[in-house]
Design a protein around this motif. Structure first.
Motif, mmCIF file in Angstrom:
data_model
loop_
_atom_site.group_PDB
_atom_site.id
_atom_site.type_symbol
_atom_site.label_atom_id
_atom_site.label_comp_id
_atom_site.label_asym_id
_atom_site.label_seq_id
_atom_site.Cartn_x
_atom_site.Cartn_y
_atom_site.Cartn_z
ATOM 1 N N ILE A 23 0.815 -1.240 -0.067
ATOM 2 C CA ILE A 23 0.044 -0.031 -0.120
ATOM 3 C C ILE A 23 0.779 1.136 -0.055
ATOM 4 O O ILE A 23 0.634 2.150 -0.669
ATOM 5 N N ASP A 42 11.350 3.390 4.265
ATOM 6 C CA ASP A 42 11.185 2.314 4.827
ATOM 7 C C ASP A 42 12.321 1.674 5.529
ATOM 8 O O ASP A 42 13.386 2.110 5.726
ATOM 9 N N CYS A 67 14.089 4.173 7.563
ATOM 10 C CA CYS A 67 13.885 4.752 8.715
ATOM 11 C C CYS A 67 13.031 3.524 9.543
ATOM 12 O O CYS A 67 12.294 2.755 8.815
ATOM 13 N N ASP A 68 13.367 3.203 10.770
ATOM 14 C CA ASP A 68 12.463 2.155 11.610
ATOM 15 C C ASP A 68 11.622 2.897 12.327
ATOM 16 O O ASP A 68 12.109 3.725 13.314
ATOM 17 N N VAL A 69 10.287 2.784 12.068
ATOM 18 C CA VAL A 69 9.390 3.838 12.956
ATOM 19 C C VAL A 69 9.266 3.410 14.462
ATOM 20 O O VAL A 69 8.563 4.238 14.982
ATOM 21 N N ASN A 95 2.230 5.103 7.023
ATOM 22 C CA ASN A 95 1.724 3.528 6.387
ATOM 23 C C ASN A 95 2.477 2.413 6.883
ATOM 24 O O ASN A 95 1.860 1.269 7.054
ATOM 25 N N VAL A 146 -2.311 4.903 8.021
ATOM 26 C CA VAL A 146 -3.092 3.737 7.293
ATOM 27 C C VAL A 146 -3.421 2.904 8.598
ATOM 28 O O VAL A 146 -2.552 2.297 9.141
ATOM 29 N N ALA A 147 -4.799 3.086 8.943
ATOM 30 C CA ALA A 147 -5.260 2.101 9.911
ATOM 31 C C ALA A 147 -5.907 0.913 9.366
ATOM 32 O O ALA A 147 -5.064 0.345 8.686
ATOM 33 N N TYR A 161 -3.508 -6.989 16.571
ATOM 34 C CA TYR A 161 -3.543 -6.055 15.590
ATOM 35 C C TYR A 161 -4.826 -5.127 15.538
ATOM 36 O O TYR A 161 -4.353 -3.850 15.216
ATOM 37 N N LYS A 165 -4.821 -0.785 15.612
ATOM 38 C CA LYS A 165 -5.304 0.067 14.807
ATOM 39 C C LYS A 165 -6.406 0.771 15.400
ATOM 40 O O LYS A 165 -6.740 1.935 14.967
ATOM 41 N N PRO A 191 -8.567 0.180 5.234
ATOM 42 C CA PRO A 191 -8.738 -0.762 4.306
ATOM 43 C C PRO A 191 -9.246 -2.134 4.918
ATOM 44 O O PRO A 191 -8.860 -2.426 6.056
ATOM 45 N N SER A 192 -10.028 -2.971 4.187
ATOM 46 C CA SER A 192 -10.208 -4.261 4.514
ATOM 47 C C SER A 192 -8.896 -5.198 3.918
ATOM 48 O O SER A 192 -7.952 -4.588 3.530
ATOM 49 N N VAL A 194 -6.214 -6.397 1.515
ATOM 50 C CA VAL A 194 -5.525 -5.856 0.272
ATOM 51 C C VAL A 194 -4.621 -6.559 -0.032
ATOM 52 O O VAL A 194 -3.999 -7.364 0.567
ATOM 53 N N THR A 196 -1.308 -7.715 -0.749
ATOM 54 C CA THR A 196 -0.032 -7.283 -0.719
ATOM 55 C C THR A 196 0.495 -8.407 -0.246
ATOM 56 O O THR A 196 0.092 -9.489 0.176
ATOM 57 N N VAL A 199 -0.753 -9.847 3.025
ATOM 58 C CA VAL A 199 -1.835 -10.685 3.172
ATOM 59 C C VAL A 199 -1.370 -12.121 2.579
ATOM 60 O O VAL A 199 -1.806 -13.227 3.159
ATOM 61 N N ARG A 201 1.776 -13.176 3.142
ATOM 62 C CA ARG A 201 2.417 -13.921 4.264
ATOM 63 C C ARG A 201 1.168 -14.713 5.307
ATOM 64 O O ARG A 201 1.435 -15.807 5.553
HETATM 65 N N1 LIG Z 1 -2.759 -5.738 3.218
HETATM 66 C C1 LIG Z 1 -3.871 -5.679 3.891
HETATM 67 O O1 LIG Z 1 -4.839 -6.445 3.732
HETATM 68 C C2 LIG Z 1 -3.936 -4.422 4.731
HETATM 69 C C3 LIG Z 1 -5.369 -4.031 5.280
HETATM 70 C C4 LIG Z 1 -5.697 -3.033 6.076
HETATM 71 C C5 LIG Z 1 -4.695 -2.413 6.341
HETATM 72 N N2 LIG Z 1 -3.156 -2.499 6.256
HETATM 73 C C6 LIG Z 1 -2.274 -1.699 6.524
HETATM 74 O O2 LIG Z 1 -1.621 -1.059 5.467
HETATM 75 C C7 LIG Z 1 -0.215 -0.832 5.960
HETATM 76 C C8 LIG Z 1 0.773 -1.227 4.579
HETATM 77 O O3 LIG Z 1 0.438 -2.533 4.789
HETATM 78 P P1 LIG Z 1 0.829 -3.811 3.500
HETATM 79 O O4 LIG Z 1 -0.382 -4.664 3.172
HETATM 80 O O5 LIG Z 1 1.397 -2.839 2.193
HETATM 81 O O6 LIG Z 1 2.015 -4.451 4.033
HETATM 82 P P2 LIG Z 1 3.341 -5.216 3.472
HETATM 83 O O7 LIG Z 1 4.166 -5.949 4.334
HETATM 84 O O8 LIG Z 1 3.236 -5.563 1.962
HETATM 85 O O9 LIG Z 1 4.374 -3.573 3.457
HETATM 86 C C9 LIG Z 1 4.457 -3.094 4.558
HETATM 87 C C10 LIG Z 1 5.727 -2.176 4.423
HETATM 88 O O10 LIG Z 1 6.309 -1.441 5.641
HETATM 89 C C11 LIG Z 1 7.736 -1.709 5.982
HETATM 90 N N3 LIG Z 1 8.071 -1.897 7.415
HETATM 91 C C12 LIG Z 1 7.638 -2.874 8.293
HETATM 92 N N4 LIG Z 1 7.969 -2.568 9.551
HETATM 93 C C13 LIG Z 1 8.623 -1.296 9.413
HETATM 94 C C14 LIG Z 1 9.076 -0.433 10.278
HETATM 95 N N5 LIG Z 1 9.522 -0.918 11.592
HETATM 96 N N6 LIG Z 1 9.596 0.718 9.991
HETATM 97 C C15 LIG Z 1 9.478 1.081 8.793
HETATM 98 N N7 LIG Z 1 8.826 0.356 7.805
HETATM 99 C C16 LIG Z 1 8.397 -0.848 8.106
HETATM 100 C C17 LIG Z 1 7.944 -2.967 5.445
HETATM 101 O O11 LIG Z 1 9.256 -3.091 5.136
HETATM 102 C C18 LIG Z 1 7.033 -2.945 3.945
HETATM 103 O O12 LIG Z 1 7.776 -2.148 2.994
HETATM 104 C C19 LIG Z 1 0.122 -1.404 7.301
HETATM 105 O O13 LIG Z 1 -0.057 -0.524 8.178
HETATM 106 C C20 LIG Z 1 -0.993 -2.419 7.472
HETATM 107 O O14 LIG Z 1 -1.516 -2.754 8.792
HETATM 108 C C21 LIG Z 1 -2.984 -3.553 5.348
#
Ligand SMILES: NC(=O)c1ccc[n+]([C@@H]2O[C@H](COP(=O)([O-])OP(=O)(O)OC[C@H]3O[C@@H](n4cnc5c(N)ncnc54)[C@H](O)[C@@H]3O)[C@@H](O)[C@H]2O)c1
Length: 257
Positions: A23, A42, A67-69, A95, A146-147, A161, A165, A191-192, A194, A196, A199, A201
């Protein structure tokens, strides 16, 4: 009759965390196609460098800072580097996030829970805190967190989780009220499921989940990252100027049930 609406982020400086995939990357692409100048970030510098090269190959104005958030020093350095490179931060997309293994609460792994809270909640808190300080200095800005739909209601087998959120929604709504008269808007997307790596994993760990995830919403499909990215870009743009303190469900109608 008015001309057709077409939102623009021309020249706006936007920071995106977790931008190396999923996302975050889709949001960065939507923002760039609307004219934004990007600070991508990232925790994974190798993937970040690859994404940056792709952006530069398209002639887009982007930089990358790792950056590690979860680490305050790392977040402070990211904000400082963004301001050093671009002079300001008009919008920030918080995000970066992680999932945890599916389990009912009584069976939660404590380390998994701590990790979800550290990245998803403390990470957003740290980013918001330091982004807000910069936005107050420059006289305004926009934050999009991004919640998840798991921030709006319960999520069976994902209680930790969901707690993280719901916390993001608490930060979003509180800051939206606190800074509404200082030129800062704060919203979240929810989002529900998505399509990526997150999901993917989950499904690798539990193949039976695929059917549930694909059929969770009335549309009987998952969202695509680009569908979330476009909504994030709209929330960053002035076209959403009266939207504040909201958790925008992007869920194919899941929360309508
Ligand atoms: N995929 C879904 O179904 C879904 C649904 C609702 C919300 N979300 C939220 O959307 C956001 C993105 O999710 P995604 O599906 O793209 O996941 P993803 O795992 O595909 O990507 C997440 C990214 O965050 C980075 N990351 C992880 N830990 C980190 C840290 N400590 N510091 C900085 N970067 C870090 C990872 O390296 C990766 O590039 C997340 O907050 C997730 O909770 C995802």
């Amino acid at each position: 009759m008015k001309a057709a609406l077409e939102f623009s982020l021309a020249g706006k400086v936007v920071l995106v965390t977790g931008a190396a995939g999923g996302i975050g990357l889709a949001a960065a692409q939507a923002l760039a196609s609307s004219g934004a100048r990007l600070m991508l970030s990232d925790v994974d510098p190798a993937r970040g460098a690859k994404v940056l090269a792709d952006f530069h190959a398209l002639g887009l104005d982007a930089r990358f800072t790792p950056c590690d958030v979860t680490q305050a020093d790392s977040v402070i350095a990211l904000i400082a580097e963004t301001v050093a490179q671009f002079g300001r931060i008009d919008c920030a997309v918080n995000n970066a996030g992680v999932e945890h293994k599916h389990a009912k609460l009584a069976d939660h792994d404590d380390d998994d829970f701590d990790r979800a809270i550290a990245v998803n909640l403390k990470g957003v808190y740290l980013c918001m805190k330091h982004e807000l300080r910069q936005m107050l200095t420059q006289g305004g800005g926009v934050i999009v967190n991004v919640a998840s739909v798991a921030g709006l209601g319960g999520a069976p087998n994902l209680a930790g989780y969901a707690a993280s959120k719901h916390g993001v929604m608490g930060l979003t709504r509180s800051a939206a009220i606190e800074y509404a008269r200082r030129g800062i808007r704060v919203n979240a997307v929810c989002p529900s499921f998505v399509n990526t790596e997150m999901v993917q994993r989950m499904v690798e760990r539990n193949p039976a989940l695929a059917d549930t995830l694909n059929n969770a919403s009335p549309m009987r499909r998952m969202g695509e990252p680009e569908e979330i990215g476009r909504a994030i870009a709209w929330l960053c743009a002035d076209d959403s100027s009266f939207v504040n303190g909201q958790g925008l469900a992007l869920d194919g109608g899941l929360t309508a049930w």
